[in-house]
Design a protein around this motif. Sequence first.
Motif, short mmCIF file in Angstrom:
data_model
loop_
_atom_site.label_atom_id
_atom_site.label_comp_id
_atom_site.label_asym_id
_atom_site.label_seq_id
_atom_site.Cartn_x
_atom_site.Cartn_y
_atom_site.Cartn_z
N GLY A 188 0.70 -1.13 0.09
CA GLY A 188 0.18 0.01 -0.05
C GLY A 188 0.73 1.24 -0.01
O GLY A 188 0.33 2.54 0.00
N GLN A 189 2.23 1.16 0.15
CA GLN A 189 3.01 2.16 -0.02
C GLN A 189 3.57 2.77 -1.20
O GLN A 189 3.72 1.69 -2.11
CB GLN A 189 4.37 2.17 1.06
N VAL A 190 3.59 3.78 -1.40
CA VAL A 190 4.25 4.41 -2.89
C VAL A 190 5.45 5.20 -2.31
O VAL A 190 5.46 6.21 -1.71
CB VAL A 190 3.50 5.33 -3.64
N LEU A 191 6.72 4.55 -2.75
CA LEU A 191 8.07 5.40 -2.06
C LEU A 191 9.03 5.75 -3.43
O LEU A 191 8.93 4.91 -4.16
CB LEU A 191 8.80 4.15 -1.29
N GLY A 192 9.65 6.80 -3.25
CA GLY A 192 10.74 7.09 -4.18
C GLY A 192 12.11 6.67 -3.83
O GLY A 192 12.20 5.91 -2.78
N PRO A 193 12.93 6.86 -4.64
CA PRO A 193 14.18 6.66 -4.20
C PRO A 193 14.92 6.95 -3.02
O PRO A 193 14.29 8.12 -2.33
CB PRO A 193 15.17 7.25 -5.27
N GLY A 194 15.62 6.06 -2.19
CA GLY A 194 15.99 6.43 -0.95
C GLY A 194 16.36 5.02 -0.16
O GLY A 194 16.10 4.05 -0.66
N THR A 195 16.95 5.24 1.23
CA THR A 195 17.37 4.11 1.90
C THR A 195 16.09 3.84 3.17
O THR A 195 15.92 4.76 3.51
CB THR A 195 18.56 4.05 2.51
N TYR A 196 15.38 2.73 3.29
CA TYR A 196 14.60 2.63 4.21
C TYR A 196 14.71 1.49 5.16
O TYR A 196 15.53 0.61 4.82
CB TYR A 196 13.37 2.33 3.32
#
Length: 211
Positions: free
Chosen positions: A122-130
Amino acid sequence: TTLLGSPFSLAVPTTPAPTSTLAPPSSTVSPTTPVPAPSTVAPCLPCPQFDYAVLAASTVTNTGPTTVSGGGGLWPGTAVTGFPPGIAAVDTNAFIGQDALTASYTNAFAHVPIVIGSELGGQVLGPGTYTAFTPFEITGTLTLDGPGTYIFQSDSTLVTASGSRVELVNGARACDVTWVVGSSATLGTDSVFAGTIMANISITVTTGVSV
């Protein structure tokens, strides 16, 4: 897409080490807001770095008519079972690949993460470190939006539910997505996954998974 772990087990008709300690979160992100994570570390696993679709340290085990596109590697272990009925060429002297894997695993955990919810569906994520304070799970669809490097750090496990999906949109590429897992990763039945998994203990791919 590359799957890297020890041992590696396949139960799929498909087509295709250090851990970190979490510090208190300095920021959080909304499940629907892409936010890049700050990082001064060079991106890990640029396309293409590994010549293996599967790379393991102890065993590679298959229990179905799996097709591994890109071949497999194994070192220092030598146990390869289930081919046939699976289709794969497994290099049992993959020490160079293992050296690269160890370096990339360490590098992936060196990135500074943003803390998000552990349920990625359900999440929409952009580039990055999570990262998250509890193990990552995917139920439903995780959408990765836009070009750039994605790193998901889990100190323990990664589990995807049956029928779950990782979707890449607006220029996101599977070879830019890295999942670094402190213990084991399990991909659920008939799920669709994207990215490179580096797991310290094991990776299990169940029936009907597409990676």
